[in-house]
Design a protein around this motif. Structure first.
Motif, PDB file in Angstrom:
ATOM      1  N   ASP A  77      60.985  69.508  49.302  1.00 37.29           N
ATOM      2  CA  ASP A  77      59.721  69.814  48.633  1.00 37.29           C
ATOM      3  C   ASP A  77      58.679  68.795  49.082  1.00 37.29           C
ATOM      4  N   ALA A  78      58.650  67.643  48.420  1.00 39.27           N
ATOM      5  CA  ALA A  78      57.726  66.590  48.855  1.00 39.27           C
ATOM      6  C   ALA A  78      57.970  66.229  50.317  1.00 39.27           C
ATOM      7  N   ILE A  79      59.226  66.214  50.711  1.00 36.12           N
ATOM      8  CA  ILE A  79      59.580  65.883  52.092  1.00 36.12           C
ATOM      9  C   ILE A  79      58.935  66.855  53.074  1.00 36.12           C
ATOM     10  N   PHE A  80      58.840  68.105  52.698  1.00 32.64           N
ATOM     11  CA  PHE A  80      58.236  69.107  53.580  1.00 32.64           C
ATOM     12  C   PHE A  80      56.761  68.786  53.794  1.00 32.64           C
ATOM     13  N   GLY A  81      56.070  68.465  52.717  1.00 28.22           N
ATOM     14  CA  GLY A  81      54.660  68.101  52.858  1.00 28.22           C
ATOM     15  C   GLY A  81      54.469  66.861  53.707  1.00 28.22           C
ATOM     16  N   LEU A  82      55.319  65.855  53.510  1.00 28.30           N
ATOM     17  CA  LEU A  82      55.230  64.634  54.306  1.00 28.30           C
ATOM     18  C   LEU A  82      55.485  64.917  55.779  1.00 28.30           C
ATOM     19  N   TYR A  83      56.415  65.815  56.070  1.00 30.56           N
ATOM     20  CA  TYR A  83      56.679  66.169  57.471  1.00 30.56           C
ATOM     21  C   TYR A  83      55.492  66.908  58.088  1.00 30.56           C
ATOM     22  N   LEU A  84      54.982  67.914  57.378  1.00 30.07           N
ATOM     23  CA  LEU A  84      53.913  68.734  57.943  1.00 30.07           C
ATOM     24  C   LEU A  84      52.648  67.919  58.200  1.00 30.07           C
ATOM     25  N   HIS A  85      52.398  66.950  57.339  1.00 26.45           N
ATOM     26  CA  HIS A  85      51.167  66.153  57.463  1.00 26.45           C
ATOM     27  C   HIS A  85      51.505  64.674  57.635  1.00 26.45           C
ATOM     28  N   SER A  86      52.482  64.422  58.479  1.00 30.32           N
ATOM     29  CA  SER A  86      52.939  63.052  58.706  1.00 30.32           C
ATOM     30  C   SER A  86      51.857  62.165  59.303  1.00 30.32           C
ATOM     31  N   ASN A  87      50.837  62.761  59.885  1.00 29.89           N
ATOM     32  CA  ASN A  87      49.748  61.968  60.471  1.00 29.89           C
ATOM     33  C   ASN A  87      48.960  61.205  59.419  1.00 29.89           C
ATOM     34  N   PHE A  88      49.129  61.540  58.134  1.00 26.83           N
ATOM     35  CA  PHE A  88      48.418  60.830  57.070  1.00 26.83           C
ATOM     36  C   PHE A  88      49.218  59.656  56.508  1.00 26.83           C
TER      37      PHE A  88
END
Length: 783
Positions: free
Chosen positions: A616-627
């Motif tokens: 869940d949170a991990i997916f968001g962190l992966y998709l927008h890892s540039n932040f």
């Protein structure tokens, strides 16, 4: 999930081979050998058409987007709940072809079967079955059967049966059937659904058996959709053939029967041509004419011509999409099996999407979810962009229904896409795990943005993408509030993120992050329209009613989105309440109940545990890892490793991709290995109901976006490659802004080649490289 299963089928690079017929594995194998072209789907049932029980098999034939509705009963109905279901409907069967040798019916359950094999030829796009059968009276037949669903002609399916009497001369009888008395196996394939469809749901409008053609036309009882199907066959290699026809309207059945005398060791061939169509494509009154014309052209073209065209078409797909893994044959077979099934399942007409089970079974009622945009579509964006475009066109075509749905949920402007759907309307009956998953809006926006970013298709951007980005952003700008108790930050309450063990939460991290980026995409889209010309921009803004006040509000949200953060662990919490929950204790749950929590425990019990079903949170962190910094990613990964149960097939690949990015390569490989053969070896013991399309696509992402480190979230194409220690290397192709790139990775060297297209600039790790056509088309770097 049992990840320690041995391979079910022999390990081969391009084939899936069944070496014996077994009733115990039949239902599962029907999914393995299912075929589709994104419009027609047919399960891997046998040509001779056994009458198996609901626990032994499902004769399934489907048209993408063709569904039946029934009224949904509620103990308590609330405003906005869906009132009618949408279920992919099982349609009349044309495949059944009985064979008699001297009066004895070929049946693998009687007599003796020898030299049996059934092969899914993934490289060439067809299924082939071979066997020798000795009847109870000793008559021996040699049979070779082939089948494919045309990737060239969306309405057609082909079947060929070669019959050789080995030890006798005598009569061969072939009976081609049309069975319209079909129904869904809802209680088996969707056991949690209590509203059907049950029983026959097609009213038979026409049934014909004349001039060599079997024809059926029927209309659904409630959704009002009409379908038609027709078949015809021709026989080669025989002498005089006597053919008769018959219909039985009470049984909704038609048959075409041919008899011929055949000498010992003489082979005759039956080529069968089948057509399906529906009122989705034309007025109901035109279906019969179209179906019979399409069938006539198929018969005139013949089997071999279309068989050759099928192979040529699928070779085009493999030319770009194939991923070669050096010296790991089991995983090589797994990734090709996964790619084959998602390729053949995707809607190609711009009016249909792709179900979570493709067209391989009745699971999930045939509904389209976020699986398409977040898992499947990225594969096609880089390898088959026309397929990706068609799937996105479906979302654009249902935008008006999403606008209507937004109003039902109290949003005066914007569009809210349904969580589960076929026709564009919400079909999810349990809103905490359905409608509350507002992140579907951001997922769809992400897919549109990814497609435009990778392909550079500005016409599609102007015609469709920009409008979707703006309308989805408007819901994000209305669903939340600048909360004083959170320092004036923008908060989004009462939503469910991807993790369905934590429902109706406040400030789900994934939802807030993806919603913010959805708004950012909309703002960037407006800037891109300005760059396209003042007239283009002004026309769009005027048509959409966009004001400076509205965009200023969007910018304020982007700058002030709230994210729950745990200072003690220094990680982003799943949501506002997550750290207050009771830590999960596996010892309280019997092992046989752990993977089926919703089937064994009340949702409130599940919601009170500090654990996650899936990424869940991990997916968001992966998709927008540039932040996020690498250290932030590591801390969050470590934390969610502790609390995630991976009870969803969608989870492993996501954890694996982020593990790659932070250098946890052993864990990344373990996650990949757990997902690559998940369906092929039936880890979840539920493959009978259909493929897990998201996981299948996720294994491609695990290789390309994980190990190879391909990403565009920094604004351009980047590669951060790593080759797993157990491999000698890998090779794959990418399509990027009209260029074709060939990537070869080994432990010793990285090689990037501009195989076609104009000059391109990309990053390899942190180094910028530039490739030109001709002599400057290759970059190599020693490791």
């Amino acid at each position: 999930m049992d990840i320690n299963k041995k391979p079910i089928y022999p390990v081969e690079p391009w084939n899936i081979t069944e070496t014996e017929f077994s009733m115990e594995t039949n239902y599962r194998n029907e999914t393995t050998f299912a075929l589709s072209n994104g419009y027609i789907g047919t399960r891997g049932t046998f040509e001779e058409g056994y009458d198996f029980s609901v626990d032994e098999g499902l004769e399934g034939n489907f048209i993408n987007g063709f569904y039946e509705s029934v009224d949904i009963p509620y103990g308590e109905w609330n405003y906005g709940f869906p009132t009618k279901s949408q279920s992919l409907l099982n349609l009349p069967d044309l495949k059944k072809t009985e064979i008699y040798g001297d009066g004895e019916l070929f049946d693998m359950r009687t007599g003796k079967v020898e030299d049996y094999s059934r092969v899914l030829h993934m490289q060439d796009g067809y299924v082939e079955r071979k066997l020798t059968w000795t009847s109870p009276k000793g008559k021996k037949l040699q049979l070779v059967m082939k089948r494919f669903v045309s990737l060239v002609h969306k309405n057609r399916m082909y079947q060929q049966i070669q019959i050789t009497p080995v030890n006798f001369s005598g009569e061969i009888r072939i009976c081609s059937h049309l069975n319209g008395d079909v129904e869904n196996h809802t209680r088996k394939t969707n056991p949690l659904i209590g509203y059907g469809p049950f029983g026959s749901r097609l009213h038979m409008d026409k049934l014909q058996a004349e001039d060599g053609v079997l024809y059926y036309e029927g209309t659904t009882l409630q959704s009002g959709m009409t379908m038609a199907c027709a078949s015809e066959y021709k026989i080669a290699g025989a002498g005089e053939v006597v053919t008769v026809f018959g219909t039985d309207e009470e049984k909704r059945h038609a048959v075409c029967e041919s008899r011929m005398e055949v000498s010992e060791n003489t082979t005759i061939t039956c080529e069968k041509f089948m057509v399906y169509t529906s009122s989705q494509d034309m007025e109901a009154g035109k279906l019969e004419g179209f179906a019979k014309k399409e069938l006539k052209e198929a018969v005139e073209g013949g089997w071999q011509k279309e068989f050759d065209a099928q192979q040529a078409k699928i070779h085009e797909f493999w030319e770009i999409s194939d991923v070669q893994i050096y010296d790991d044959e089991a995983l090589q077979q797994g990734i090709r099996f996964n790619l084959f099934h998602i390729m053949q399942s995707a809607g190609r007409d711009g009016r249909t999407g792709m179900g979570a089970k493709g067209l391989s079974g009745e699971g999930y009622e045939g509904h389209y979810f976020w699986d398409t945009e977040m898992y499947v579509l990225p594969v096609f964006v880089y390898t088959a962009p026309e397929l990706a475009k068609k799937l996105l066109e479906y979302r654009f075509r249902t935008l008006d229904q999403a606008r209507d749905r937004a109003k039902v949920l109290g949003h005066p402007k914007g569009a809210l896409y349904p969580w589960r759907t076929i026709n564009g309307e919400e079909a999810s009956t349990y809103f905490p795990l359905g409608t509350a998953q507002y992140h579907i809006n951001a997922d769809i926006a992400y897919a549109f943005w990814l497609y435009v970013s990778v392909t550079g298709d500005l016409e599609f951007f102007k015609d469709m993408a920009a409008e979707v980005l703006v309308e989805t952003a408007r819901v994000w700008a209305d669903v939340g509030y600048f909360a004083e108790c959170r320092g004036g930050k923008y908060c989004i309450c009462a939503v469910t993120g991807p993790d369905e063990y934590n429902a109706i939460t406040d400030n789900n991290f994934y939802t807030n992050l993806m919603g913010r980026e959805n708004i950012r995409y909309a703002l960037k889209a407006l800037e891109m329209l300005k760059e396209a010309g003042a007239d283009v921009y002004e026309a769009f803004v005027s048509r959409m009613g966009i004001t400076e006040e509205e965009t200023a509000y969007w910018e304020k949200i982007v700058e002030n989105m709230y994210f729950p953060y745990d200072e003690n662990r220094q990680v982003y919490a799943l949501d506002d309440r997550f750290m207050m929950l009771r830590p999960w204790d596996d010892s309280r749950i019997p092992p046989e109940k752990r993977h089926l929590l919703y089937e064994n425990y009340h949702p409130l019990f599940v919601y009170r545990q500090r654990m996650c079903k899936q990424a869940d949170a991990i997916f968001g962190l992966y998709l927008h890892s540039n932040f996020f910094s690498k250290e932030e990613l590591k801390r969050n990964y470590d934390f969610y490793q502790e609390v995630t149960l991976h009870h969803s097939s969608l989870s492993n690949c996501v954890f694996g991709m982020l593990a790659c990015q932070i250098g946890y390569y052993d864990e990344a490989y373990e996650y990949f290995a757990q997902s690559a053969r998940m369906d092929l070896d039936d880890y979840h013991d539920n493959f009978y109901a259909g493929i897990h399309a998201a996981n299948m696509a996720g294994t491609w992402q695990a290789i390309i976006n994980g190990f190879a480190g391909v990403r565009v979230n920094g604004g351009g194409l980047e590669l951060h490659p790593y080759v797993p220690e157990k491999w000698n290397g890998m090779q794959f192709y990418l399509l990027y802004r009209g260029r074709k790139l060939k990537i070869q990775l080994t432990h010793e060297k990285t090689r990037v080649e501009l195989a076609a297209g104009d000059a391109v600039t990309l990053k390899l790790n942190e180094k910028e490289i530039h490739l030109e056509p001709g002599e400057g088309s290759v970059y190599e770097e020693e490791i």
